[in-house]
Scaffold this motif. Structure first.
Motif, PDB file in Angstrom:
ATOM      1  N   LYS A  26       1.027  -1.280   0.140  1.00  0.00           N
ATOM      2  CA  LYS A  26      -0.050  -0.152  -0.103  1.00  0.00           C
ATOM      3  C   LYS A  26       1.050   1.091   0.026  1.00  0.00           C
ATOM      4  CE  LYS A  26      -4.449   0.479   0.974  1.00  0.00           C
ATOM      5  NZ  LYS A  26      -5.294   0.357  -0.531  1.00  0.00           N
ATOM      6  N   ASN A  27       0.604   2.109  -0.908  1.00  0.00           N
ATOM      7  CA  ASN A  27       1.574   3.489  -0.818  1.00  0.00           C
ATOM      8  C   ASN A  27       1.182   4.330   0.304  1.00  0.00           C
ATOM      9  OD1 ASN A  27       2.996   3.167  -3.161  1.00  0.00           O
ATOM     10  ND2 ASN A  27       1.636   4.191  -4.550  1.00  0.00           N
ATOM     11  N   SER A  28       2.209   5.011   0.804  1.00  0.00           N
ATOM     12  CA  SER A  28       1.830   5.930   1.625  1.00  0.00           C
ATOM     13  C   SER A  28       1.045   7.024   1.192  1.00  0.00           C
ATOM     14  CB  SER A  28       3.456   6.400   2.246  1.00  0.00           C
ATOM     15  OG  SER A  28       3.928   7.110   1.350  1.00  0.00           O
ATOM     16  N   GLU A  29       0.805   7.394   0.025  1.00  0.00           N
ATOM     17  CA  GLU A  29       0.170   8.345  -0.611  1.00  0.00           C
ATOM     18  C   GLU A  29      -1.388   7.884  -0.540  1.00  0.00           C
ATOM     19  OE1 GLU A  29       2.753   8.056  -3.356  1.00  0.00           O
ATOM     20  OE2 GLU A  29       4.278   9.070  -2.039  1.00  0.00           O
ATOM     21  N   ASP A  30      -1.668   6.718  -0.331  1.00  0.00           N
ATOM     22  CA  ASP A  30      -2.836   5.986  -0.836  1.00  0.00           C
ATOM     23  C   ASP A  30      -3.917   6.011   0.616  1.00  0.00           C
ATOM     24  OD1 ASP A  30      -2.251   5.404  -3.315  1.00  0.00           O
ATOM     25  OD2 ASP A  30      -2.189   3.168  -2.929  1.00  0.00           O
ATOM     26  N   VAL A  31      -3.121   6.314   1.776  1.00  0.00           N
ATOM     27  CA  VAL A  31      -4.160   6.756   3.013  1.00  0.00           C
ATOM     28  C   VAL A  31      -3.588   7.730   3.819  1.00  0.00           C
ATOM     29  CG1 VAL A  31      -4.411   4.027   3.634  1.00  0.00           C
ATOM     30  CG2 VAL A  31      -2.323   5.087   4.331  1.00  0.00           C
ATOM     31  N   ARG A  32      -4.440   8.576   4.152  1.00  0.00           N
ATOM     32  CA  ARG A  32      -4.006   9.732   5.097  1.00  0.00           C
ATOM     33  C   ARG A  32      -5.421  10.017   5.969  1.00  0.00           C
ATOM     34  NH1 ARG A  32      -5.268  14.698   0.889  1.00  0.00           N
ATOM     35  NH2 ARG A  32      -7.325  14.584   0.684  1.00  0.00           N
ATOM     36  N   CYS A  33      -5.039  10.777   6.764  1.00  0.00           N
ATOM     37  CA  CYS A  33      -5.992  11.547   8.003  1.00  0.00           C
ATOM     38  C   CYS A  33      -5.921  12.761   7.585  1.00  0.00           C
ATOM     39  CB  CYS A  33      -5.759  11.140   9.259  1.00  0.00           C
ATOM     40  SG  CYS A  33      -6.906  11.811  10.370  1.00  0.00           S
ATOM     41  N   LYS A  50      -1.860  14.003   7.288  1.00  0.00           N
ATOM     42  CA  LYS A  50      -0.852  13.382   7.750  1.00  0.00           C
ATOM     43  C   LYS A  50      -1.257  11.820   7.408  1.00  0.00           C
ATOM     44  CE  LYS A  50       2.205  12.658  11.523  1.00  0.00           C
ATOM     45  NZ  LYS A  50       2.571  13.055  13.291  1.00  0.00           N
ATOM     46  N   ASN A  51      -0.114  10.970   7.037  1.00  0.00           N
ATOM     47  CA  ASN A  51      -0.194   9.910   6.779  1.00  0.00           C
ATOM     48  C   ASN A  51      -0.079   9.074   8.110  1.00  0.00           C
ATOM     49  OD1 ASN A  51      -0.485   9.997   4.083  1.00  0.00           O
ATOM     50  ND2 ASN A  51       1.765   9.745   3.849  1.00  0.00           N
ATOM     51  N   VAL A  52      -1.202   8.554   8.790  1.00  0.00           N
ATOM     52  CA  VAL A  52      -1.392   7.624  10.043  1.00  0.00           C
ATOM     53  C   VAL A  52      -2.292   6.672   9.655  1.00  0.00           C
ATOM     54  CG1 VAL A  52      -0.767   9.556  11.259  1.00  0.00           C
ATOM     55  CG2 VAL A  52      -2.868   9.290  10.941  1.00  0.00           C
ATOM     56  N   SER A  53      -2.178   5.644  10.652  1.00  0.00           N
ATOM     57  CA  SER A  53      -3.344   4.599  10.652  1.00  0.00           C
ATOM     58  C   SER A  53      -4.668   4.930  10.820  1.00  0.00           C
ATOM     59  CB  SER A  53      -2.881   3.419  11.619  1.00  0.00           C
ATOM     60  OG  SER A  53      -2.916   3.996  12.924  1.00  0.00           O
ATOM     61  N   GLN A  54      -5.570   4.321  10.620  1.00  0.00           N
ATOM     62  CA  GLN A  54      -6.879   4.773  10.788  1.00  0.00           C
ATOM     63  C   GLN A  54      -7.338   4.765  12.425  1.00  0.00           C
ATOM     64  OE1 GLN A  54     -10.171   1.943   9.124  1.00  0.00           O
ATOM     65  NE2 GLN A  54     -11.491   3.454   9.656  1.00  0.00           N
ATOM     66  N   LYS A  83     -11.052  12.978   9.317  1.00  0.00           N
ATOM     67  CA  LYS A  83     -11.478  11.893   8.531  1.00  0.00           C
ATOM     68  C   LYS A  83     -10.412  11.062   7.844  1.00  0.00           C
ATOM     69  CE  LYS A  83     -15.854  14.098   6.762  1.00  0.00           C
ATOM     70  NZ  LYS A  83     -16.501  14.627   5.458  1.00  0.00           N
ATOM     71  N   TYR A  84     -10.475   9.917   7.916  1.00  0.00           N
ATOM     72  CA  TYR A  84      -9.696   8.739   7.356  1.00  0.00           C
ATOM     73  C   TYR A  84      -9.925   8.694   6.021  1.00  0.00           C
ATOM     74  CZ  TYR A  84      -6.646   4.647   6.934  1.00  0.00           C
ATOM     75  OH  TYR A  84      -5.633   3.813   6.555  1.00  0.00           O
ATOM     76  N   GLU A  85      -9.193   8.897   5.022  1.00  0.00           N
ATOM     77  CA  GLU A  85      -9.405   8.934   3.532  1.00  0.00           C
ATOM     78  C   GLU A  85      -8.519   7.478   3.089  1.00  0.00           C
ATOM     79  OE1 GLU A  85      -8.624  12.743   2.146  1.00  0.00           O
ATOM     80  OE2 GLU A  85     -10.644  13.314   2.868  1.00  0.00           O
ATOM     81  N   GLU A  86      -8.835   6.763   2.287  1.00  0.00           N
ATOM     82  CA  GLU A  86      -8.152   5.575   1.535  1.00  0.00           C
ATOM     83  C   GLU A  86      -8.504   5.673   0.088  1.00  0.00           C
ATOM     84  OE1 GLU A  86      -7.403   1.048   2.234  1.00  0.00           O
ATOM     85  OE2 GLU A  86      -8.674   2.077   3.654  1.00  0.00           O
ATOM     86  N   ARG A  87      -7.706   5.555  -0.883  1.00  0.00           N
ATOM     87  CA  ARG A  87      -7.681   5.456  -2.149  1.00  0.00           C
ATOM     88  C   ARG A  87      -6.768   4.424  -2.800  1.00  0.00           C
ATOM     89  NH1 ARG A  87      -4.498  10.683  -4.662  1.00  0.00           N
ATOM     90  NH2 ARG A  87      -2.568   9.972  -4.134  1.00  0.00           N
ATOM     91  N   VAL A  90      -3.531   2.105  -7.616  1.00  0.00           N
ATOM     92  CA  VAL A  90      -3.520   1.064  -8.699  1.00  0.00           C
ATOM     93  C   VAL A  90      -4.830   1.283  -9.545  1.00  0.00           C
ATOM     94  CG1 VAL A  90      -3.202  -1.266  -8.892  1.00  0.00           C
ATOM     95  CG2 VAL A  90      -1.990  -0.437  -7.471  1.00  0.00           C
ATOM     96  N   THR A  91      -5.941   1.245  -8.954  1.00  0.00           N
ATOM     97  CA  THR A  91      -7.024   1.238  -9.674  1.00  0.00           C
ATOM     98  C   THR A  91      -7.362   2.213 -10.540  1.00  0.00           C
ATOM     99  OG1 THR A  91      -8.342   0.026  -7.753  1.00  0.00           O
ATOM    100  CG2 THR A  91      -9.621   1.237  -9.347  1.00  0.00           C
ATOM    101  N   ILE A  92      -6.766   3.569  -9.948  1.00  0.00           N
ATOM    102  CA  ILE A  92      -6.779   4.666 -10.785  1.00  0.00           C
ATOM    103  C   ILE A  92      -5.875   4.450 -11.927  1.00  0.00           C
ATOM    104  CG2 ILE A  92      -6.037   7.110 -10.686  1.00  0.00           C
ATOM    105  CD1 ILE A  92      -6.868   7.220  -7.810  1.00  0.00           C
ATOM    106  N   LYS A  93      -4.703   3.946 -11.649  1.00  0.00           N
ATOM    107  CA  LYS A  93      -3.738   3.678 -13.125  1.00  0.00           C
ATOM    108  C   LYS A  93      -4.312   2.868 -14.071  1.00  0.00           C
ATOM    109  CE  LYS A  93       0.317   4.774 -10.332  1.00  0.00           C
ATOM    110  NZ  LYS A  93       1.535   4.126  -9.801  1.00  0.00           N
ATOM    111  N   VAL A  94      -5.162   1.700 -13.343  1.00  0.00           N
ATOM    112  CA  VAL A  94      -5.494   0.659 -14.616  1.00  0.00           C
ATOM    113  C   VAL A  94      -6.682   1.617 -15.129  1.00  0.00           C
ATOM    114  CG1 VAL A  94      -6.967  -1.380 -14.574  1.00  0.00           C
ATOM    115  CG2 VAL A  94      -4.849  -1.205 -13.193  1.00  0.00           C
TER     116      VAL A  94
END
Length: 189
Positions: A26-33, A50-54, A83-87, A90-94
């Motif tokens: 999982k990229n660090s840019e794919d999850v953020r708070c 900030k990139n932190v866990s949920q 808010k915790y955001e996740e994307r 890979v799906t975007i690239k595909v």
């Protein structure tokens, strides 16, 4: 046609590899708070990412440096909305690869229809085989060659030929209507 299938097979393999790589790490840019903090006293509102866990997605872990002194931290953090955001990048690239591939295929098809197909038609059918001149069209038989065109399109079970036949028939109808309206001043019903 086989070359087109080979490129589709390569595209499918590429998509499978991208999906496998995306599932592994999982990229660090794919999850953020993301914390949106409104104005508080003399401090303006700000947005913190900030990139932190949920489980760590709260004001205390994300807002750094804390803009208010110690006793006001709790009041400041209660006003912040985190808010915790996740994307999935890979799906975007595909999705983009599929979109661009379809767009490229449509562009190639457009080039084929505008450049290659007319050349092939001229070689196969000749310049004047399907369209007759005004002298060949009689008053009582405006579609003298329509039966020949229909017979040819039936012999070749191809949708493109049926569309071509309809287009030729329409052109002949328009030509006959123009002749009737402008030459004889008669409106066809």
């Amino acid at each position: 046609m086989a070359a087109g299938l080979g490129s589709w097979a390569r595209l499918c393999c590429l998509l499978a590899v991208l999906a496998a790589l995306g599932a592994q790490a999982k990229n660090s840019e794919d999850v953020r708070c993301k914390c949106i903090c409104p104005p508080y006293k003399d401090h303006s509102g700000q947005i913190y990412n900030k990139n932190v866990s949920q489980k760590d997605c709260d004001c205390l872990h994300v807002v750094e440096p804390m803009p208010v002194p110690g006793p006001d931290v709790e009041a400041y953090c209660l006003r912040c909305e985190c808010k915790y955001e996740e994307r999935s990048s890979v799906t975007i690239k595909v999705t983009i690869i599929i979109y661009l591939s379809i767009l490229g295929l449509l562009l190639l098809y457009m080039v084929y229809l505008t450049l290659v197909e007319p050349i092939l038609k001229r070689r196969l059918f000749g310049h004047s085989q399907l369209i007759q001149s005004d002298e060949d069209i009689g008053d009582h038989q405006p579609f003298a060659n329509a039966h020949d065109v229909l017979a040819r399109s039936r012999s070749r079970a191809n949708v493109l030929n049926k569309v071509e036949y309809a287009q030729q028939r329409w052109k002949l109808q328009v030509q006959e209507q123009r002749k009737s309206v402008f030459d004889r001043h008669v409106v066809l019903s």
